[in-house]
Design a protein around this motif. Structure first.
Motif, mmCIF file in Angstrom:
data_model
loop_
_atom_site.group_PDB
_atom_site.id
_atom_site.type_symbol
_atom_site.label_atom_id
_atom_site.label_comp_id
_atom_site.label_asym_id
_atom_site.label_seq_id
_atom_site.Cartn_x
_atom_site.Cartn_y
_atom_site.Cartn_z
ATOM 1 N N ALA A 1 -5.517 4.845 -4.929
ATOM 2 C CA ALA A 1 -4.411 5.275 -4.063
ATOM 3 C C ALA A 1 -4.861 6.371 -3.102
ATOM 4 O O ALA A 1 -4.384 6.457 -1.974
ATOM 5 C CB ALA A 1 -3.249 5.776 -4.909
ATOM 6 N N VAL A 2 -5.799 7.189 -3.550
ATOM 7 C CA VAL A 2 -6.339 8.227 -2.656
ATOM 8 C C VAL A 2 -7.005 7.563 -1.463
ATOM 9 O O VAL A 2 -6.834 7.986 -0.315
ATOM 10 C CB VAL A 2 -7.354 9.128 -3.403
ATOM 11 C CG1 VAL A 2 -8.039 10.075 -2.437
ATOM 12 C CG2 VAL A 2 -6.669 9.907 -4.503
ATOM 13 N N ASN A 3 -7.747 6.474 -1.723
ATOM 14 C CA ASN A 3 -8.409 5.759 -0.633
ATOM 15 C C ASN A 3 -7.390 5.130 0.301
ATOM 16 O O ASN A 3 -7.553 5.147 1.524
ATOM 17 C CB ASN A 3 -9.344 4.679 -1.191
ATOM 18 C CG ASN A 3 -10.477 5.300 -1.996
ATOM 19 O OD1 ASN A 3 -10.901 6.435 -1.710
ATOM 20 N ND2 ASN A 3 -10.970 4.584 -2.995
ATOM 21 N N VAL A 4 -6.306 4.580 -0.298
ATOM 22 C CA VAL A 4 -5.239 3.995 0.516
ATOM 23 C C VAL A 4 -4.607 5.077 1.382
ATOM 24 O O VAL A 4 -4.344 4.877 2.567
ATOM 25 C CB VAL A 4 -4.168 3.341 -0.400
ATOM 26 C CG1 VAL A 4 -2.921 2.964 0.400
ATOM 27 C CG2 VAL A 4 -4.746 2.121 -1.079
ATOM 28 N N GLU A 5 -4.399 6.223 0.777
ATOM 29 C CA GLU A 5 -3.824 7.365 1.500
ATOM 30 C C GLU A 5 -4.668 7.676 2.730
ATOM 31 O O GLU A 5 -4.151 7.893 3.822
ATOM 32 C CB GLU A 5 -3.773 8.592 0.557
ATOM 33 C CG GLU A 5 -3.609 9.935 1.250
ATOM 34 C CD GLU A 5 -2.166 10.332 1.431
ATOM 35 O OE1 GLU A 5 -1.303 9.465 1.191
ATOM 36 O OE2 GLU A 5 -1.918 11.464 1.838
ATOM 37 N N GLU B 1 0.835 -1.210 0.000
ATOM 38 C CA GLU B 1 0.000 0.000 0.000
ATOM 39 C C GLU B 1 0.868 1.259 0.000
ATOM 40 O O GLU B 1 0.568 2.239 -0.686
ATOM 41 C CB GLU B 1 -0.925 -0.015 1.226
ATOM 42 C CG GLU B 1 -2.004 -1.072 1.130
ATOM 43 C CD GLU B 1 -2.865 -1.144 2.379
ATOM 44 O OE1 GLU B 1 -2.445 -0.589 3.412
ATOM 45 O OE2 GLU B 1 -3.939 -1.761 2.314
ATOM 46 N N VAL B 2 1.944 1.209 0.793
ATOM 47 C CA VAL B 2 2.857 2.357 0.844
ATOM 48 C C VAL B 2 3.492 2.564 -0.524
ATOM 49 O O VAL B 2 3.636 3.693 -1.001
ATOM 50 C CB VAL B 2 3.942 2.139 1.924
ATOM 51 C CG1 VAL B 2 5.000 3.238 1.855
ATOM 52 C CG2 VAL B 2 3.306 2.106 3.314
ATOM 53 N N GLN B 3 3.832 1.443 -1.160
ATOM 54 C CA GLN B 3 4.450 1.507 -2.492
ATOM 55 C C GLN B 3 3.463 2.103 -3.497
ATOM 56 O O GLN B 3 3.842 2.891 -4.360
ATOM 57 C CB GLN B 3 4.859 0.102 -2.918
ATOM 58 C CG GLN B 3 5.977 0.097 -3.931
ATOM 59 C CD GLN B 3 6.587 -1.283 -4.086
ATOM 60 O OE1 GLN B 3 6.271 -2.192 -3.331
ATOM 61 N NE2 GLN B 3 7.427 -1.432 -5.073
ATOM 62 N N MET B 4 2.206 1.717 -3.365
ATOM 63 C CA MET B 4 1.181 2.237 -4.269
ATOM 64 C C MET B 4 1.018 3.745 -4.071
ATOM 65 O O MET B 4 0.919 4.508 -5.036
ATOM 66 C CB MET B 4 -0.152 1.538 -3.995
ATOM 67 C CG MET B 4 -1.251 1.953 -4.933
ATOM 68 S SD MET B 4 -2.780 1.136 -4.486
ATOM 69 C CE MET B 4 -3.781 1.520 -5.896
#
Lengths: 204, 114
Positions: A196-200, A121-124
């Motif tokens: 990625a916004v959601n992961v953020e 997730e961090v990589q994404m």
């Protein structure tokens, strides 16, 4: 290295106004200059970093802008315009340097996994940040500067127009073209980027 | 709006992903060091003057010695203390045949022809 009476009229140089600090700088007061550096260095650095596409010489350019201020603080007629003056000098230096040296490709930078459970997730998130940075870096420099000042540094359209030395209408046109270009540039990766916004949101 | 077109709100959300770089550690201190007069190495003019005077003082006896030597040579005083090899007769007394060997070369050349 005593700070001048104008700047000491308040509790210390860091609480003094830009006008007082500029007056003290004209008397070669290092503490007053340090207060201005502490106040504006990070902001100017971010603009230069954005204008150089994350170039390694962002620090040199930022320092050069401040050294120009130190060499002749009297050139700033209105203390209220100090931030804008610094932005203009720094962005001009950055654009001159950018013409001389091609910008590095932000997207080409490699990911480094840290081995933690959420590394993917961090990589994404890291990839998405570089994708957006790279899209911004591809904008024409005046569009990029307009977007940086207004969107990232929260300057008003009027203040940003002064930095760019254009009318407010011209600035708004630059902003509109910048946003349109970014939408086109990022459209291909829209879904992944929004993910990625959601992961953020989950990480932070 | 097509499937791939992006709204303003979506673009703003994507821009929030952009990097927020912080200045490198110690950048402000490095800038202050550039304007700090303590970092300026002053030119040490006094020491330079002293070194210059010392070198002139050392040059005086050397110059006097040279002048004295020239005067002695011009007046012909003390020439008898020079070694014989430095005299003009040493070169004149040398036998050129000893060094050249021309006679032997001519004999050898005649032998080869016959």
């Amino acid at each position: 290295m005593a700070i001048g009476p104008a700047a000491t009229s308040v509790s210390g140089p860091h609480q003094a106004s830009d006008a007082d600090l500029l007056t003290a700088c004209a008397r070669r007061d290092h503490r007053a200059f340090r207060a201005l550096v502490d106040r504006y260095y990070a902001t100017v650095y971010r603009v230069v970093w954005r204008m150089t596409g994350g170039g390694a010489h962002a620090e040199d350019i930022t320092q050069e802008a401040f050294l120009k201020l130190w060499s002749n603080p009297g050139q700033i007629r209105e203390a209220g315009a100090l931030k804008g003056w610094l932005m203009r000098v720094a962005s001009n230096l950055a654009m001159d340097g950018f013409r001389a040296k091609p910008m590095k490709d932000l997207e080409a930078a490699s990911d480094v996994s840290d081995g933690r459970p959420d590394a993917e997730e961090v990589q994404m998130k890291s990839w998405a940040a570089r994708r957006v940075d790279s899209a911004i870096a591809r904008l024409p420099e005046r569009q990029r500067l307009a977007l940086t000042l207004v969107h990232f540094e929260q300057m008003s359209n009027g203040a940003a127009a002064v930095v760019l030395e254009v009318s407010v209408d011209a600035l708004e046109s630059l902003l509109a073209r910048a946003r349109r270009a970014l939408k086109e540039e990022l459209a291909a990766d829209r879904e992944t980027l929004l993910e990625a916004v959601n992961v953020e949101g989950q990480i932070s | 709006m097509t499937r791939d077109s992006m709204s303003d709100q979506e673009l703003d959300r994507l821009l929030a992903l952009a990097s927020k770089p912080a200045p490198p550690r110690g950048a402000e201190d490095r800038l202050m060091a550039k304007i700090n007069p303590e970092n300026v190495v002053a030119f040490r003019l006094k020491q330079k003057k002293a070194q210059s005077a010392i070198s002139w003082i050392a040059a005086l006896p050397l110059a006097a010695s040279l002048a004295f030597g020239i005067w002695l040579g011009a007046a012909g005083i003390g020439t008898d203390i020079l070694p014989e090899s430095l005299g003009g007769d040493a070169v004149a007394a040398a036998d050129v045949d000893v060094f050249t060997g021309i006679e032997e070369a001519e004999t050898l050349a005649e032998d080869n022809q016959t």
